[in-house]
Design a protein around this motif. Sequence first.
Motif, PDB file in Angstrom:
ATOM      1  N   ASP A  95       0.720  -1.280   0.050  1.00 55.09           N
ATOM      2  CA  ASP A  95       0.095  -0.012   0.146  1.00 55.09           C
ATOM      3  C   ASP A  95       0.908   1.327   0.036  1.00 55.09           C
ATOM      4  O   ASP A  95       1.882   1.277   0.595  1.00 55.09           O
ATOM      5  CB  ASP A  95      -0.850   0.101   1.244  1.00 55.09           C
ATOM      6  N   PRO A  96       0.454   2.367  -0.816  1.00 54.39           N
ATOM      7  CA  PRO A  96       1.076   3.603  -0.595  1.00 54.39           C
ATOM      8  C   PRO A  96       1.223   4.051   0.680  1.00 54.39           C
ATOM      9  O   PRO A  96       0.343   4.371   1.348  1.00 54.39           O
ATOM     10  CB  PRO A  96       0.401   4.586  -1.668  1.00 54.39           C
ATOM     11  N   ILE A  97       2.523   4.518   0.932  1.00 52.57           N
ATOM     12  CA  ILE A  97       2.595   5.187   2.364  1.00 52.57           C
ATOM     13  C   ILE A  97       3.413   6.497   2.104  1.00 52.57           C
ATOM     14  O   ILE A  97       4.346   6.660   1.302  1.00 52.57           O
ATOM     15  CB  ILE A  97       3.317   4.312   3.236  1.00 52.57           C
ATOM     16  N   PHE A  98       2.836   7.682   2.945  1.00 53.57           N
ATOM     17  CA  PHE A  98       3.669   8.928   2.847  1.00 53.57           C
ATOM     18  C   PHE A  98       3.928   9.535   4.345  1.00 53.57           C
ATOM     19  O   PHE A  98       3.276   9.239   5.281  1.00 53.57           O
ATOM     20  CB  PHE A  98       3.005   9.961   1.826  1.00 53.57           C
ATOM     21  N   VAL A  99       4.587  10.557   4.339  1.00 54.37           N
ATOM     22  CA  VAL A  99       4.840  11.275   5.585  1.00 54.37           C
ATOM     23  C   VAL A  99       5.085  12.786   5.072  1.00 54.37           C
ATOM     24  O   VAL A  99       5.897  13.032   4.173  1.00 54.37           O
ATOM     25  CB  VAL A  99       6.240  10.989   6.510  1.00 54.37           C
ATOM     26  N   LYS A 100       4.125  13.825   5.535  1.00 61.10           N
ATOM     27  CA  LYS A 100       4.101  15.200   5.175  1.00 61.10           C
ATOM     28  C   LYS A 100       4.564  15.876   6.352  1.00 61.10           C
ATOM     29  O   LYS A 100       4.266  15.787   7.720  1.00 61.10           O
ATOM     30  CB  LYS A 100       2.775  15.627   4.787  1.00 61.10           C
ATOM     31  N   ASP A 101       5.303  16.946   6.170  1.00 58.79           N
ATOM     32  CA  ASP A 101       5.667  18.117   7.255  1.00 58.79           C
ATOM     33  C   ASP A 101       4.533  18.893   7.364  1.00 58.79           C
ATOM     34  O   ASP A 101       3.559  18.737   6.896  1.00 58.79           O
ATOM     35  CB  ASP A 101       6.821  18.801   6.892  1.00 58.79           C
ATOM     36  N   ARG A 102       4.731  19.816   8.290  1.00 57.40           N
ATOM     37  CA  ARG A 102       3.646  21.008   8.560  1.00 57.40           C
ATOM     38  C   ARG A 102       3.314  21.913   7.496  1.00 57.40           C
ATOM     39  O   ARG A 102       2.270  22.531   7.576  1.00 57.40           O
ATOM     40  CB  ARG A 102       4.250  21.876   9.768  1.00 57.40           C
ATOM     41  N   ARG A 103       4.102  21.869   6.198  1.00 62.02           N
ATOM     42  CA  ARG A 103       3.911  22.512   5.272  1.00 62.02           C
ATOM     43  C   ARG A 103       3.180  21.763   4.076  1.00 62.02           C
ATOM     44  O   ARG A 103       2.929  22.362   2.888  1.00 62.02           O
ATOM     45  CB  ARG A 103       5.177  23.092   4.584  1.00 62.02           C
ATOM     46  N   HIS A 104       2.647  20.625   4.701  1.00 62.59           N
ATOM     47  CA  HIS A 104       1.944  19.605   3.594  1.00 62.59           C
ATOM     48  C   HIS A 104       2.844  19.055   2.599  1.00 62.59           C
ATOM     49  O   HIS A 104       2.383  18.870   1.576  1.00 62.59           O
ATOM     50  CB  HIS A 104       0.567  20.243   3.238  1.00 62.59           C
ATOM     51  N   CYS A 105       4.214  19.160   2.799  1.00 60.91           N
ATOM     52  CA  CYS A 105       5.065  18.689   1.767  1.00 60.91           C
ATOM     53  C   CYS A 105       5.512  17.111   2.077  1.00 60.91           C
ATOM     54  O   CYS A 105       5.626  16.968   3.328  1.00 60.91           O
ATOM     55  CB  CYS A 105       6.332  19.662   1.509  1.00 60.91           C
ATOM     56  N   TRP A 106       5.653  16.435   1.037  1.00 65.03           N
ATOM     57  CA  TRP A 106       6.257  14.980   1.242  1.00 65.03           C
ATOM     58  C   TRP A 106       7.722  14.966   1.904  1.00 65.03           C
ATOM     59  O   TRP A 106       8.359  15.793   1.117  1.00 65.03           O
ATOM     60  CB  TRP A 106       6.058  14.342   0.109  1.00 65.03           C
ATOM     61  N   VAL A 107       7.744  14.464   2.861  1.00 65.61           N
ATOM     62  CA  VAL A 107       9.380  14.172   3.432  1.00 65.61           C
ATOM     63  C   VAL A 107       9.684  12.650   3.114  1.00 65.61           C
ATOM     64  O   VAL A 107      11.027  12.331   3.509  1.00 65.61           O
ATOM     65  CB  VAL A 107       9.484  14.819   4.654  1.00 65.61           C
ATOM     66  N   LEU A 108       8.754  11.847   3.102  1.00 67.04           N
ATOM     67  CA  LEU A 108       9.208  10.242   3.164  1.00 67.04           C
ATOM     68  C   LEU A 108       7.915   9.687   2.234  1.00 67.04           C
ATOM     69  O   LEU A 108       6.723   9.988   2.472  1.00 67.04           O
ATOM     70  CB  LEU A 108       9.118   9.805   4.332  1.00 67.04           C
ATOM     71  N   LEU A 109       8.465   8.898   1.129  1.00 63.53           N
ATOM     72  CA  LEU A 109       7.482   8.268   0.357  1.00 63.53           C
ATOM     73  C   LEU A 109       7.937   6.717   0.393  1.00 63.53           C
ATOM     74  O   LEU A 109       9.202   6.418   0.097  1.00 63.53           O
ATOM     75  CB  LEU A 109       7.427   9.003  -0.820  1.00 63.53           C
ATOM     76  N   ASN A 110       7.094   5.847  -0.038  1.00 56.44           N
ATOM     77  CA  ASN A 110       7.550   4.430  -0.470  1.00 56.44           C
ATOM     78  C   ASN A 110       7.446   4.241  -1.948  1.00 56.44           C
ATOM     79  O   ASN A 110       6.871   5.148  -2.371  1.00 56.44           O
ATOM     80  CB  ASN A 110       6.982   3.443   0.631  1.00 56.44           C
ATOM     81  N   ASP A 111       8.045   3.163  -2.316  1.00 53.51           N
ATOM     82  CA  ASP A 111       8.237   2.735  -3.586  1.00 53.51           C
ATOM     83  C   ASP A 111       6.458   2.710  -4.380  1.00 53.51           C
ATOM     84  O   ASP A 111       6.306   3.287  -5.399  1.00 53.51           O
ATOM     85  CB  ASP A 111       8.818   1.342  -4.238  1.00 53.51           C
ATOM     86  N   GLY A 126       9.611  17.338  -1.121  1.00 56.84           N
ATOM     87  CA  GLY A 126       9.534  18.582  -0.845  1.00 56.84           C
ATOM     88  C   GLY A 126       8.243  19.348  -1.575  1.00 56.84           C
ATOM     89  O   GLY A 126       8.375  20.471  -1.525  1.00 56.84           O
ATOM     90  N   LYS A 127       7.613  18.565  -2.338  1.00 61.04           N
ATOM     91  CA  LYS A 127       6.376  19.011  -3.024  1.00 61.04           C
ATOM     92  C   LYS A 127       5.247  18.664  -2.274  1.00 61.04           C
ATOM     93  O   LYS A 127       4.746  17.902  -1.529  1.00 61.04           O
ATOM     94  CB  LYS A 127       6.250  18.626  -4.616  1.00 61.04           C
ATOM     95  N   SER A 128       4.096  19.581  -2.696  1.00 61.76           N
ATOM     96  CA  SER A 128       2.771  19.228  -2.051  1.00 61.76           C
ATOM     97  C   SER A 128       1.706  18.934  -3.032  1.00 61.76           C
ATOM     98  O   SER A 128       1.972  18.654  -4.221  1.00 61.76           O
ATOM     99  CB  SER A 128       2.019  20.490  -1.443  1.00 61.76           C
ATOM    100  N   ASP A 129       0.402  18.339  -2.602  1.00 59.23           N
ATOM    101  CA  ASP A 129      -0.489  17.793  -3.342  1.00 59.23           C
ATOM    102  C   ASP A 129      -0.959  18.973  -4.748  1.00 59.23           C
ATOM    103  O   ASP A 129      -1.221  18.241  -5.652  1.00 59.23           O
ATOM    104  CB  ASP A 129      -1.687  17.618  -2.775  1.00 59.23           C
ATOM    105  N   TYR A 130      -0.795  19.907  -4.466  1.00 57.01           N
ATOM    106  CA  TYR A 130      -1.276  21.131  -5.581  1.00 57.01           C
ATOM    107  C   TYR A 130      -0.157  21.035  -6.614  1.00 57.01           C
ATOM    108  O   TYR A 130      -0.730  21.625  -7.907  1.00 57.01           O
ATOM    109  CB  TYR A 130      -0.973  22.369  -4.904  1.00 57.01           C
ATOM    110  N   ASP A 131       0.734  20.354  -6.479  1.00 55.06           N
ATOM    111  CA  ASP A 131       1.909  20.340  -7.530  1.00 55.06           C
ATOM    112  C   ASP A 131       1.710  19.311  -8.521  1.00 55.06           C
ATOM    113  O   ASP A 131       2.128  19.147  -9.768  1.00 55.06           O
ATOM    114  CB  ASP A 131       3.202  20.143  -6.882  1.00 55.06           C
ATOM    115  N   PHE A 132       0.677  18.186  -8.173  1.00 55.26           N
ATOM    116  CA  PHE A 132       0.621  17.182  -8.970  1.00 55.26           C
ATOM    117  C   PHE A 132      -0.968  16.653  -9.306  1.00 55.26           C
ATOM    118  O   PHE A 132      -1.501  16.149 -10.264  1.00 55.26           O
ATOM    119  CB  PHE A 132       1.100  15.902  -8.257  1.00 55.26           C
ATOM    120  N   PHE A 133      -1.806  17.297  -8.390  1.00 57.67           N
ATOM    121  CA  PHE A 133      -3.246  16.830  -8.653  1.00 57.67           C
ATOM    122  C   PHE A 133      -4.255  18.018  -8.766  1.00 57.67           C
ATOM    123  O   PHE A 133      -3.920  19.262  -8.693  1.00 57.67           O
ATOM    124  CB  PHE A 133      -3.706  16.205  -7.150  1.00 57.67           C
TER     125      PHE A 133
END
Length: 254
Positions: A95-111, A126-133
């Motif tokens: 399953d997809p797993i992610f970690v976001k910081d307080r700026r809503h940016c991804w700091v950890l992702l799995n394959d 370092g990017k947020s949801d708004y950069d891709f969705f």
Amino acid sequence: MGGSGLLDQSLIFEWSENINNIIHILKDRRTQHWQRRKDGKKRLLAWWCKELKDDQGNVTGAISTAKDITERKLAEDALIESKNYLDKIINSIADPIFVKDRRHCWVLLNDALCDFIGHGRNELLGKSDYDFFPKNEADVFWSKDETVFSTGVENINEEQFTDAKGAVHTIVTKKTLYVDKKGEQYIVGIIRDITEHKKLEEQLSQSVKMEAIGTLAGGVAHDFNNLLMGIQAVCHLFPWTLRPPIPIWNISRP
């Protein structure tokens, strides 16, 4: 070679080069070298060296400083090892797993998340949801993140998700709050793609509806049959009602 007073006097230099070669290696820059102490233990030293010259430009010595950074290096290596261990664990999860910081940016992702979104890890970090969705989807993701950040309560939500190829998925996202020793907040999330499940659910629902309609139609037909049988029975009791009307001239007087 002069020292800054940071060096342990028990350190033994194992270099075989002469002073000029040593200075050439270290001059005007920083470098790191492992040195062995008298007791046989190695220590990592961070060096900075500047050569000294006489009036004719000949090298006569050097001013150097050294700092023992062994513990820092060991801590850095342990941190890297821990991170690699963590990466191996989360990358083994389907399953997809992610970690976001307080700026809503991804700091950890799995394959699995990178594959699901359709972008590489370096593109996403370092990017947020708004950069891709699409904005309407990113608005939902951001809002649920804020709910977890502000309340600390776990959130589970069914959402729409568009991947890099434009395919729309139905997902369930579970988000929890993690606070580190420094008080920094992070969102830890896991995604389950339920697109196929929803399709089967809709097909099953449609099948149940059609079955219900069939059952209803069958019941109505059965009721109609009962009514018709009743009508036919009445008709048999009163066969005269089925005769054609008698013409008026047949009952006229001559």
